[in-house]
Design a protein around this motif. Structure first.
Motif, PDB file in Angstrom:
ATOM      1  N   CYS A   1       1.037  -1.220   0.105  1.00  0.00           N
ATOM      2  CA  CYS A   1      -0.029  -0.270   0.037  1.00  0.00           C
ATOM      3  C   CYS A   1       0.895   1.270  -0.289  1.00  0.00           C
ATOM      4  CB  CYS A   1      -0.853  -0.099   1.753  1.00  0.00           C
ATOM      5  SG  CYS A   1      -2.031  -1.225   1.399  1.00  0.00           S
ATOM      6  N   ALA A   2       0.744   2.263  -0.950  1.00  0.00           N
ATOM      7  CA  ALA A   2       0.952   3.832  -0.503  1.00  0.00           C
ATOM      8  C   ALA A   2      -0.256   4.644   0.166  1.00  0.00           C
ATOM      9  CB  ALA A   2       2.176   4.037  -2.081  1.00  0.00           C
ATOM     10  N   TYR A   3       0.442   5.116   1.063  1.00  0.00           N
ATOM     11  CA  TYR A   3      -0.219   6.183   2.007  1.00  0.00           C
ATOM     12  C   TYR A   3       0.702   7.234   1.195  1.00  0.00           C
ATOM     13  CZ  TYR A   3      -1.978   2.409   4.432  1.00  0.00           C
ATOM     14  OH  TYR A   3      -2.485   0.826   4.460  1.00  0.00           O
TER      15      TYR A   3
ATOM     16  N   ASP B   1       3.144  -4.219  -7.204  1.00  0.00           N
ATOM     17  CA  ASP B   1       2.202  -3.614  -7.572  1.00  0.00           C
ATOM     18  C   ASP B   1       1.628  -3.314  -6.252  1.00  0.00           C
ATOM     19  OD1 ASP B   1       1.705  -5.116  -9.284  1.00  0.00           O
ATOM     20  OD2 ASP B   1       1.105  -7.292  -8.623  1.00  0.00           O
ATOM     21  N   VAL B   2       1.013  -1.231  -5.532  1.00  0.00           N
ATOM     22  CA  VAL B   2       0.395  -0.972  -4.731  1.00  0.00           C
ATOM     23  C   VAL B   2      -1.373  -0.247  -4.687  1.00  0.00           C
ATOM     24  CG1 VAL B   2       2.422   0.099  -3.991  1.00  0.00           C
ATOM     25  CG2 VAL B   2       1.387   0.750  -5.524  1.00  0.00           C
ATOM     26  N   HIS B   3      -1.711  -0.562  -3.756  1.00  0.00           N
ATOM     27  CA  HIS B   3      -2.938  -0.098  -3.575  1.00  0.00           C
ATOM     28  C   HIS B   3      -2.715   1.644  -2.879  1.00  0.00           C
ATOM     29  CE1 HIS B   3      -5.245  -3.471  -3.772  1.00  0.00           C
ATOM     30  NE2 HIS B   3      -4.356  -4.178  -3.196  1.00  0.00           N
ATOM     31  N   VAL B   4      -3.124   2.463  -3.828  1.00  0.00           N
ATOM     32  CA  VAL B   4      -3.233   4.063  -2.954  1.00  0.00           C
ATOM     33  C   VAL B   4      -4.286   4.603  -2.458  1.00  0.00           C
ATOM     34  CG1 VAL B   4      -2.429   6.040  -3.875  1.00  0.00           C
ATOM     35  CG2 VAL B   4      -1.497   4.266  -5.759  1.00  0.00           C
ATOM     36  N   PHE B   5      -3.701   5.042  -0.901  1.00  0.00           N
ATOM     37  CA  PHE B   5      -4.941   6.032  -0.611  1.00  0.00           C
ATOM     38  C   PHE B   5      -4.203   7.628  -0.596  1.00  0.00           C
ATOM     39  CE2 PHE B   5      -4.655   1.355   1.437  1.00  0.00           C
ATOM     40  CZ  PHE B   5      -6.254   1.126   1.350  1.00  0.00           C
TER      41      PHE B   5
ATOM     42  N   THR C   1       4.375   7.305   2.299  1.00  0.00           N
ATOM     43  CA  THR C   1       4.737   5.994   3.308  1.00  0.00           C
ATOM     44  C   THR C   1       4.326   4.662   2.421  1.00  0.00           C
ATOM     45  OG1 THR C   1       3.747   7.503   5.508  1.00  0.00           O
ATOM     46  CG2 THR C   1       4.121   5.297   5.409  1.00  0.00           C
ATOM     47  N   LEU C   2       5.530   3.838   2.681  1.00  0.00           N
ATOM     48  CA  LEU C   2       5.189   2.556   1.692  1.00  0.00           C
ATOM     49  C   LEU C   2       4.961   1.540   2.456  1.00  0.00           C
ATOM     50  CD1 LEU C   2       7.647   3.345  -1.486  1.00  0.00           C
ATOM     51  CD2 LEU C   2       4.820   2.817  -1.736  1.00  0.00           C
ATOM     52  N   THR C   3       3.844   0.440   2.686  1.00  0.00           N
ATOM     53  CA  THR C   3       3.376  -0.628   3.464  1.00  0.00           C
ATOM     54  C   THR C   3       3.493  -2.119   2.853  1.00  0.00           C
ATOM     55  OG1 THR C   3       1.686  -0.377   3.622  1.00  0.00           O
ATOM     56  CG2 THR C   3       2.728   0.931   5.304  1.00  0.00           C
ATOM     57  N   ASP C   4       3.942  -2.831   3.190  1.00  0.00           N
ATOM     58  CA  ASP C   4       3.417  -4.054   2.870  1.00  0.00           C
ATOM     59  C   ASP C   4       2.056  -4.640   3.341  1.00  0.00           C
ATOM     60  OD1 ASP C   4       2.841  -5.017   5.705  1.00  0.00           O
ATOM     61  OD2 ASP C   4       4.985  -6.017   5.780  1.00  0.00           O
ATOM     62  N   ALA C   5       0.987  -5.462   2.641  1.00  0.00           N
ATOM     63  CA  ALA C   5      -0.168  -5.754   2.463  1.00  0.00           C
ATOM     64  C   ALA C   5      -1.054  -5.740   4.154  1.00  0.00           C
ATOM     65  CB  ALA C   5      -0.249  -7.173   2.291  1.00  0.00           C
ATOM     66  N   GLU C   6       0.134  -5.877   5.116  1.00  0.00           N
ATOM     67  CA  GLU C   6       0.102  -6.066   6.858  1.00  0.00           C
ATOM     68  C   GLU C   6      -0.659  -4.834   7.180  1.00  0.00           C
ATOM     69  OE1 GLU C   6       1.974  -8.293   6.163  1.00  0.00           O
ATOM     70  OE2 GLU C   6       0.298  -9.580   5.365  1.00  0.00           O
ATOM     71  N   GLY C   7       0.521  -3.900   6.878  1.00  0.00           N
ATOM     72  CA  GLY C   7       0.770  -2.280   7.282  1.00  0.00           C
ATOM     73  C   GLY C   7       1.570  -1.869   7.918  1.00  0.00           C
ATOM     74  N   ASN C   8       3.130  -2.717   7.492  1.00  0.00           N
ATOM     75  CA  ASN C   8       4.167  -2.416   7.247  1.00  0.00           C
ATOM     76  C   ASN C   8       4.756  -1.860   7.281  1.00  0.00           C
ATOM     77  OD1 ASN C   8       3.830  -4.858  10.445  1.00  0.00           O
ATOM     78  ND2 ASN C   8       3.764  -6.177   8.817  1.00  0.00           N
ATOM     79  N   VAL C   9       5.627  -0.589   7.896  1.00  0.00           N
ATOM     80  CA  VAL C   9       6.301   0.038   6.964  1.00  0.00           C
ATOM     81  C   VAL C   9       7.873  -0.461   6.344  1.00  0.00           C
ATOM     82  CG1 VAL C   9       7.131   2.829   7.146  1.00  0.00           C
ATOM     83  CG2 VAL C   9       5.373   2.103   8.050  1.00  0.00           C
ATOM     84  N   LEU C  10       7.796   0.106   4.697  1.00  0.00           N
ATOM     85  CA  LEU C  10       9.177  -0.526   4.318  1.00  0.00           C
ATOM     86  C   LEU C  10       9.663   0.096   4.018  1.00  0.00           C
ATOM     87  CD1 LEU C  10       6.858  -2.242   1.544  1.00  0.00           C
ATOM     88  CD2 LEU C  10       8.536  -3.607   4.063  1.00  0.00           C
TER      89      LEU C  10
END
Length: 131
Positions: A22-24, A83-87, A35-44
């Motif tokens: 995910c990209a926030y 691949d990212v889901h963007v918020f 902020t770029l995270t994995d699917a669980e929300g852990n920050v990469l």
């Protein structure tokens, strides 16, 4: 002569492989934060315009947003993020530019969602004046 202790080095953490994340994007009037995270929300990785060297009003510009996206993607290069889901949150100028830069820097955008907080009933109005 004093004895010298051997230098203990910690083992470098193995970079975990993440293909989807995910990209926030937080785009305010004063700054843009990604902020770029994995699917669980852990920050990469994360990056902000202030962290990338922009000062004052330049932090909220579309150019600064594209620079921070490049910076954050360079940090997660070894994680294998594709691949990212963007918020997107906020009303700043860097909103659209950051999303375009994610796509331009090699990430596949799966979805874009606007999560800007909207008040349901607003804040409490001021009391009536007594003169």
């Amino acid at each position: 002569m004093a004895e010298q202790k051997p230098v203990v080095r910690k083992k470098k953490k193995a970079a975990r492989q993440v293909s989807t994340g995910c990209a926030y994007i937080h785009a305010s009037y004063n700054n843009t934060i990604l902020t770029l995270t994995d699917a669980e929300g852990n920050v990469l990785a994360w990056a902000s315009a202030g962290h990338c060297g922009f000062r004052g009003p330049k932090k909220a510009t579309p150019y600064a947003a594209s620079v921070i996206v490049k910076n954050a993607i360079d940090k997660v290069q070894n994680a294998g993020l594709k691949d990212v889901h963007v918020f997107v949150r906020g009303v700043g100028q860097g909103r659209e530019s950051a999303v375009r830069s994610l796509n331009a820097n090699g990430l596949n955008i799966l979805s874009i969602k606007d999560v800007t907080p909207i008040p349901h009933n607003g804040c409490r109005p001021p009391r009536s004046r007594r003169v």
